[in-house]
Design a protein around this motif. Structure first.
Motif, PDB file in Angstrom:
ATOM      1  N   PHE A 531       0.816  -1.212   0.000  1.00 10.65           N
ATOM      2  CA  PHE A 531       0.000   0.000   0.000  1.00 10.65           C
ATOM      3  C   PHE A 531       0.853   1.266   0.000  1.00 10.65           C
ATOM      4  CE2 PHE A 531      -2.614  -3.250   2.121  1.00 10.65           C
ATOM      5  CZ  PHE A 531      -3.653  -3.289   1.206  1.00 10.65           C
ATOM      6  N   GLY A 532       2.173   1.117  -0.013  1.00 11.08           N
ATOM      7  CA  GLY A 532       3.040   2.276  -0.139  1.00 11.08           C
ATOM      8  C   GLY A 532       3.195   2.736  -1.577  1.00 11.08           C
ATOM      9  N   HIS A 533       2.745   1.919  -2.539  1.00 10.02           N
ATOM     10  CA  HIS A 533       2.870   2.275  -3.951  1.00 10.02           C
ATOM     11  C   HIS A 533       1.656   3.078  -4.388  1.00 10.02           C
ATOM     12  CE1 HIS A 533       6.185  -0.484  -3.957  1.00 10.02           C
ATOM     13  NE2 HIS A 533       5.398  -1.495  -3.602  1.00 10.02           N
ATOM     14  N   GLY A 534       1.837   3.802  -5.470  1.00 11.87           N
ATOM     15  CA  GLY A 534       0.737   4.598  -5.991  1.00 11.87           C
ATOM     16  C   GLY A 534       1.023   5.036  -7.411  1.00 11.87           C
ATOM     17  N   LYS A 535       0.347   6.104  -7.811  1.00 13.23           N
ATOM     18  CA  LYS A 535       0.557   6.638  -9.146  1.00 13.23           C
ATOM     19  C   LYS A 535       1.910   7.348  -9.223  1.00 13.23           C
ATOM     20  CE  LYS A 535      -3.326   9.005  -9.528  1.00 13.23           C
ATOM     21  NZ  LYS A 535      -4.422   9.772 -10.128  1.00 13.23           N
ATOM     22  N   ALA A 536       2.257   7.768 -10.444  1.00 13.27           N
ATOM     23  CA  ALA A 536       3.572   8.396 -10.657  1.00 13.27           C
ATOM     24  C   ALA A 536       3.732   9.662  -9.838  1.00 13.27           C
ATOM     25  CB  ALA A 536       3.767   8.688 -12.141  1.00 13.27           C
ATOM     26  N   ASN A 537       2.647  10.369  -9.586  1.00 18.46           N
ATOM     27  CA  ASN A 537       2.749  11.617  -8.832  1.00 18.46           C
ATOM     28  C   ASN A 537       2.624  11.400  -7.328  1.00 18.46           C
ATOM     29  OD1 ASN A 537       0.086  10.915  -8.662  1.00 18.46           O
ATOM     30  ND2 ASN A 537      -0.728  12.880  -9.371  1.00 18.46           N
ATOM     31  N   GLY A 538       2.610  10.146  -6.899  1.00 22.38           N
ATOM     32  CA  GLY A 538       2.587   9.863  -5.468  1.00 22.38           C
ATOM     33  C   GLY A 538       1.224   9.583  -4.890  1.00 22.38           C
ATOM     34  N   GLU A 539       0.168   9.685  -5.699  1.00 25.20           N
ATOM     35  CA  GLU A 539      -1.173   9.414  -5.173  1.00 25.20           C
ATOM     36  C   GLU A 539      -1.281   7.964  -4.707  1.00 25.20           C
ATOM     37  OE1 GLU A 539      -3.890  11.153  -4.658  1.00 25.20           O
ATOM     38  OE2 GLU A 539      -3.020  13.060  -5.270  1.00 25.20           O
ATOM     39  N   PRO A 540      -1.751   7.723  -3.499  1.00 20.03           N
ATOM     40  CA  PRO A 540      -1.798   6.357  -2.946  1.00 20.03           C
ATOM     41  C   PRO A 540      -2.989   5.564  -3.481  1.00 20.03           C
ATOM     42  CG  PRO A 540      -2.577   7.931  -1.319  1.00 20.03           C
ATOM     43  CD  PRO A 540      -2.154   8.751  -2.514  1.00 20.03           C
ATOM     44  N   THR A 541      -2.828   4.974  -4.639  1.00 23.61           N
ATOM     45  CA  THR A 541      -3.947   4.271  -5.289  1.00 23.61           C
ATOM     46  C   THR A 541      -4.375   3.046  -4.489  1.00 23.61           C
ATOM     47  OG1 THR A 541      -3.023   4.995  -7.395  1.00 23.61           O
ATOM     48  CG2 THR A 541      -4.723   3.286  -7.449  1.00 23.61           C
ATOM     49  N   TRP A 542      -3.415   2.191  -4.157  1.00 24.52           N
ATOM     50  CA  TRP A 542      -3.764   0.960  -3.437  1.00 24.52           C
ATOM     51  C   TRP A 542      -4.303   1.273  -2.040  1.00 24.52           C
ATOM     52  CZ3 TRP A 542      -4.363  -3.291  -6.036  1.00 24.52           C
ATOM     53  CH2 TRP A 542      -3.643  -3.490  -7.217  1.00 24.52           C
ATOM     54  N   ALA A 543      -3.722   2.261  -1.393  1.00 26.37           N
ATOM     55  CA  ALA A 543      -4.219   2.642  -0.065  1.00 26.37           C
ATOM     56  C   ALA A 543      -5.630   3.193  -0.150  1.00 26.37           C
ATOM     57  CB  ALA A 543      -3.277   3.668   0.569  1.00 26.37           C
ATOM     58  N   LEU A 544      -5.950   3.918  -1.237  1.00 31.50           N
ATOM     59  CA  LEU A 544      -7.318   4.413  -1.426  1.00 31.50           C
ATOM     60  C   LEU A 544      -8.295   3.262  -1.591  1.00 31.50           C
ATOM     61  CD1 LEU A 544      -9.331   6.716  -1.926  1.00 31.50           C
ATOM     62  CD2 LEU A 544      -8.653   6.681  -4.334  1.00 31.50           C
ATOM     63  N   LEU A 545      -7.899   2.235  -2.313  1.00 36.19           N
ATOM     64  CA  LEU A 545      -8.763   1.064  -2.493  1.00 36.19           C
ATOM     65  C   LEU A 545      -9.026   0.375  -1.159  1.00 36.19           C
ATOM     66  CD1 LEU A 545     -10.212  -0.741  -4.565  1.00 36.19           C
ATOM     67  CD2 LEU A 545      -8.104  -2.060  -4.766  1.00 36.19           C
ATOM     68  N   LEU A 546      -7.971   0.237  -0.347  1.00 38.93           N
ATOM     69  CA  LEU A 546      -8.149  -0.365   0.979  1.00 38.93           C
ATOM     70  C   LEU A 546      -9.057   0.492   1.850  1.00 38.93           C
ATOM     71  CD1 LEU A 546      -7.304  -2.514   3.120  1.00 38.93           C
ATOM     72  CD2 LEU A 546      -5.423  -0.982   3.723  1.00 38.93           C
ATOM     73  N   THR A 547      -8.870   1.809   1.786  1.00 41.31           N
ATOM     74  CA  THR A 547      -9.688   2.720   2.597  1.00 41.31           C
ATOM     75  C   THR A 547     -11.161   2.618   2.205  1.00 41.31           C
ATOM     76  OG1 THR A 547      -7.803   4.225   2.806  1.00 41.31           O
ATOM     77  CG2 THR A 547      -9.990   5.119   3.266  1.00 41.31           C
TER      78      THR A 547
END
Length: 1128
Positions: A531-547
């Protein structure tokens, strides 16, 4: 000087140069340059730094340090940087981080206001006042606001104690309390923020379906009553909640810039709504709004079933019944049969909002707590009903939807004061976080506390209590009570509260994924790293899905009143640990604790922590326990599986203080026998690659310790500290890795010395600290000690035995350590045999007991053998030993073995002869020429000194004539013989390696006739001192002397002390092999080393003979004190 910053000095050590393993942290204090010495000399030439130019790569100039500090940026991209990254993603390869520009008002004060003021104020505050009363609700508000104020004070102290990177409360807690507490509380804060998003969404849907467009409900509630109507409402909440959650998650996924642009709009809605409420209160003092409530007797009626609040109305053609009549009667005619309560009580209209000057405050001062299904009634109005008759037509009245009590109100209200971390969470966007966070947060809490406390009083003073207790406005045509109070229109509150809940939900869905991303990137919880990974600009995509997934759980619960206590638990736990962190740092007085915010005290922090803990159990004791269990599980998981971090946290400081206190207590004296346990120093050898040569030693250590007590694994590196430090570090890492794989809890210590002998001695002397020192040494039997290249290890081993004896330390020597079981093996049967020959303080009894606690040896049974002499009563010895074991609470089989006297066999003599020959050869091989000469001189001086002291006359005669004389007395013969032997040894030692293998050949001049001296007096003692010579059994027994006359000439010159010891070792070995050949492990007493160093090789030979033919042997020496007792 300020501009003379080189390329190697400009950076802050690179993105990955940090001390705690966190790739997101850097430090401006340590600069590393890759320039050569020539470049360095050019860089610092003419800068008056010649004295320090060799250290400039690790010790920077003050100018470069100050420049790095001034430009220090350790802040991940905030919301502004995200916007810039999205807007310029195509045209800019590398986003440039702009300096944060937000001040106190925009960066802290207003975001805190927006997060604190929200759904509870608009949807539940009037209901809380109606149920709890003005007094009860005011106490709740005061307690919660005091808790957040005390927490804000503690948070301000932590936030101003250095730079706070983005990450807010999680960063502060983790860096103050350590990765275990930080991870546990960070997860709790994350879950609280996520469930807060669910609560805001549920509030948004409640406003939409009840107060704005009730017709939009998918599950229609018309005609449904009781549980069916409640289920329909919850299903509507679930469906619409999932839809709204999906839309909000999509908005956050597209980009936070939209959330940030709408934030001010949502905040404006909140402020306008609150101003409208105050305006309405002021207006009600002189012009109360028309807000009629229909009451039957003292019961509030559902307004949706009738249009006129009357039983009958007068019309031109007479009296006509109303819809209300039809609700309680079986027909519309006046002679219809009606409900008894309807018949006995009148219908009346009361003013729902009488105004602030009406005096209704006194009626609303105290609470009215209801059970689920109770009818909401007006106080002070009489009603006529039969107590014995059952209640009928309950669906016509406004009823309580849940059972209420004071602690429930606490749990529902507390989320309305959360959000105080909004400013610290934006620390990465603040111009001066250390100034803005304390001022903005405390001002926001003060403002919101005033708003909440004033609203409690004003609602109680303006609104009828029966209307306050009507949660959904069912008795007032579905109107929002606080909206009706507001001016100029109720829609100001309805629309404002709707948008404020939407905005708060978006903020939660924006903040929670970033918090999870910060935790994941710290790598303290391994399974969350994805969940530390995300889009190129740093947006936390996987963390958003978990949230969003966790938020959906709150949506499925569907009840705002049920979700609120859940997030209260998580927020309260977070606030509790913020207070704990501040209190600990203050009490420990760590040198780095220097907050700019000075208005804090450890007592305030402890008070805040106590209030948080109290509120947790007041809200819901079972939710509190669940939250604590979750935090405890995360704590233990991080402790066992998480990445080790060193953040200079307060828990480490507590551990240090506690360790110092415990060590000072331990220093008071040695432990009592009942508390004695082996505190083991394990001495291991390293090979050329700095790997442990005997890994099974640590397996045995684990089996002995089972994780308890002190374990120090020590090893040594030969060389100097300056040149061999890297080897020592490699050896330390190798030992620690092996300790981890063998599950040995303890410490590693590596000593560098010019020779391994001194290093081992230093380990034995200085390992441990204070009272926490080792009392037992575990060292492996030296393999291949008979080979010349291993001679130094044999010498080192015997010196270890001597040093442990001198230091009163117990010694455990496993022989054939490679054959010992690993921790994964299991013995399903077998015996552990103890050969108790001499008393050693109980070590032989204690070690098998400790081994059998481990799963490897658990199935093995214990057998104890003891040796009886000819004059001992073996039967009585066995009874006494069984009684002793009974009192020791040890289960073991007992056997007494009798040692019969027997003649010394020819094999024993031959064994002794070979042993002495080998000893002499080994000794000569390791003597240099100078050492030989010193050895000869010392032997000569000792011999002459002994003769001179005892027979000065004889000595003078010998010196004057230069030849031997027979006039000396009989007592002088042994000394003369010793002198002659010494002369013979001089010849041998001078011949070096070509000397005869036999110490003294039969034709040597030093050999005398058997009648002149006994064989025991011919050679020097190699085991004990001269006092043992008279104890030779060959002298006491004439038969033995007679037998010795018939021995080979080589045997006559043997040291009879060595012969006796070889004989004893051989006899003991025969018995041990006979009795214990099938044992899984044999423990026996280890004899002491020779007092002089001439018999070291013989000592090793005796040990070999004693343990010959045995697979696993544990040689044990006691430490000179009792380690086991029969007393409780």
């Amino acid at each position: 000087m300020l501009n003379n910053v080189t390329d190697g000095e400009e950076g802050d050590g690179g993105p990955n140069s940090q001390g705690d393993g966190n790739p997101k942290e850097s430090s401006p204090f340590i600069n590393s340059t890759g320039s050569s010495d020539v470049e360095k000399s050019q860089q610092y030439d003419g800068k008056n730094m010649a004295l320090f130019e060799e250290e400039m790569d690790t010790v920077p100039m003050v100018s470069s340090l100050l420049s790095s500090l001034a430009n220090y940026s350790n802040l991940p991209q905030g919301s502004k940087e995200h916007e810039e990254a999205e807007n310029n993603e195509e045209t800019r390869k590398k986003p440039a981080t702009q300096a944060p520009q937000l001040g106190t008002v925009m960066g802290v004060y207003l975001p805190c206001l927006q997060n604190i003021l929200g759904v509870i104020l608009f949807l539940r505050m009037t209901w809380l006042v109606g149920i709890g009363g003005v007094m009860g609700t005011f106490i709740i508000v005061f307690m919660c606001c005091s808790t957040t104020m005390l927490t804000a004070i503690s948070m301000s102290a932590i936030a101003t104690n250095g730079v706070v990177p983005a990450g807010g409360s999680y960063y502060m807690i983790s860096r103050s309390l350590g990765p275990e507490f930080g991870g546990a509380v960070g997860i709790c804060f994350y879950l609280g923020t996520t469930f807060a998003g669910a609560m805001y969404i549920l509030g948004c849907i409640e406003i939409l379906l009840i107060y704005i467009v009730p017709a939009a409900a998918i599950f229609k509630m018309e005609g449904l009553e009781g549980p069916e109507a409640e289920a329909a409402l919850l299903n509507n909440m679930r469906v619409y909640g999932t839809i709204v959650l999906s839309l909000m998650a999509l908005v956050v996924f597209v980009g936070v810039k939209y959330v940030n642009k709408l934030a001010l709009v949502f905040l404006a809605c909140v402020i306008l709504s609150i101003l409208a409420v105050y305006a309405g209160v002021i207006k009600s003092s002189f012009d109360p709004p028309f807000f009629p409530v229909c009451v039957l007797g003292n019961r509030s009626l559902l307004s949706k079933g009738f249009d006129v609040c009357a039983k009958t109305i007068e019309q031109a053609n007479g009296t006509v019944t109303t819809k209300l009549w039809k609700m309680f009667c079986d027909s519309e005619f006046l002679n219809a049969t009606c409900d008894e309560f309807f018949t006995n009580n009148n219908v009346s209209i009361i003013q729902g909002i009488p105004g602030v000057t009406s005096g209704i405050l006194a009626e609303n001062l105290f609470g009215t707590y209801l059970e689920k299904g109770d009818i909401i009634e007006k106080r002070g109005v009489p009603s006529f009903s039969d107590p014995e008759s059952p209640l009928t037509n309950l669906n016509r009245y406004v009823q309580a939807d849940i059972s209420t009590f004071w602690t429930l109100l606490v749990g529902i209200y507390f989320p309305s004061v959360t959000g105080i971390m909004a400013g610290s969470n934006r620390s990465g966007d603040l111009r001066d976080a250390q100034k803005s966070i304390p001022i903005g947060t405390i001002l926001a809490i003060t403002t919101t506390s005033i708003i909440y406390m004033s609203c409690v009083i004003l609602f109680g003073a303006c609104v009828e209590g029966m209307v306050l207790r009507d949660k959904f406005g069912e008795g007032v045509n579905g109107n929002l009570v606080i909206g009706t109070l507001a001016w100029p229109s109720p829609w100001v509150i309805v629309i404002g509260s709707f948008f404020s809940t939407c905005g708060a939900g978006l903020q939660s869905l924006t903040g929670a994924p970033r918090l999870m991303q910060a935790i994941a990137r710290d790598s303290i919880i391994p399974f969350l790293r994805v969940f530390g990974h995300g889009k190129a600009n740093g947006e936390p995509t996987w963390a958003l899905l978990l949230t969003a997934s966790i938020c959906e759980i709150g949506i499925i619960i569907a009840s705002l009143d049920a979700v609120a206590p859940i997030l209260s638990m998580f927020f309260l736990m977070c606030y509790m640990f913020v207070n704990l962190a501040c209190a600990l740092q203050t009490l420990l007085r760590t040198p780095n604790w220097r907050p700019r915010f000075k208005f804090y005290h450890w007592a305030l922090s402890f008070l805040g922590m106590s209030l948080c803990l109290t509120l947790m159990f007041l809200c819901s004791w079972y939710y509190a326990l669940v939250a604590m269990v979750i935090a405890g599980c995360i704590y233990k998981y991080i402790e066992f599986c998480g990445a080790e971090k060193e953040w200079g946290d307060g828990i480490r400081g507590i551990s240090l203080s506690a360790a110092r206190f415990a060590l000072m207590r331990l220093e008071e004296g040695p432990p009592h026998t009942k508390n004695w346990r082996p505190q083991i120093l394990v001495l291991v050898n390293m090979d050329a690659e700095q790997n442990v040569e005997q890994p099974r030693l640590l397996s045995l250590t684990n089996q002995l310790k089972a994780g308890k007590g002190l374990t120090i694994v020590g090893t040594s590196v030969e060389g100097t500290y300056l040149t061999n430090n890297l080897q020592a570090q490699k050896a330390e890492q190798s030992v620690k890795k092996l300790m981890e794989s063998e599950k040995v809890k303890g410490f590693c210590q590596v000593v560098i010395s010019s020779n391994l002998r001194d290093a081992t001695s230093h380990l034995i002397q200085v390992s441990g600290l204070g009272g926490l020192r080792h009392n037992t040494v575990l060292v492996s039997w030296p393999r291949n000690w008979k080979q010349g290249e291993e001679h130094h290890r044999m010498k080192n081993f015997i010196e270890i035995v001597r040093e442990t004896t001198a230091g009163h330390l117990a010694l455990i020597v496993p022989k054939n350590i490679a054959a010992y079981p690993s921790n994964g093996e299991r013995f399903t049967e077998g015996h552990i045999d103890v050969w108790w020959i001499v008393h050693d303080g109980g070590m032989l009894m204690l070690l098998p007991f400790l081994l059998r606690q481990h799963k490897v040896w658990r199935k093995c049974k214990m057998r104890i053998f003891t040796v009886a002499q000819m004059d001992d009563n073996s039967i009585q010895m066995k009874k006494d030993l069984m009684t002793f074991l009974y009192h020791l609470r040890l289960d073991a089989e007992v056997e007494v073995v009798e040692l019969q006297d027997s003649d010394i066999s020819a094999y024993t003599y031959e064994k002794t002869l070979v042993m002495e020959q080998r000893s002499q050869i080994l000794k000569e091989m390791h003597l240099t020429k100078n050492e030989r000469e010193r050895e000869i001189q010392s032997i000569t001086d000792v011999s002459r000194g002994s003769i001179r002291r005892k027979h000065p006359t004889t000595l003078r005669s010998q010196q004057s004539t230069g030849e031997e004389t027979a006039s000396a007395s009989g007592e002088g013969k042994p000394e003369e013989e010793s002198f002659r032997v010494s002369r013979a040894r001089q010849v041998q030692l001078l011949q070096g390696k070509n000397a005869s293998a036999t110490p003294t050949s039969p034709t040597s001049p030093s050999v005398t006739t058997p009648g002149s001296t006994t064989p025991g007096e011919e050679t020097q003692m190699t085991w004990t001192d001269d006092g043992d010579k008279g104890k030779n059994p060959a002298v006491a027994n004439p038969d033995n002397i007679k037998d010795m006359f018939n021995m080979k000439p080589e045997w006559e010159n043997l040291n009879q002390s060595n012969v006796r010891r070889m004989h004893h070792a051989q006899k003991l070995n025969d018995i041990i092999v006979k009795k214990s050949s099938d044992a899984k492990l044999v423990l026996l007493n280890m004899p002491g080393p020779p007092r002089n160093r001439m018999g070291d090789e013989n000592y090793m030979e005796f040990m070999e003979v004693l343990t010959e033919g045995l697979n696993r042997v544990l040689l044990v020496r006691g430490g000179g004190r009792e380690v086991i007792t029969i007393y409780s």
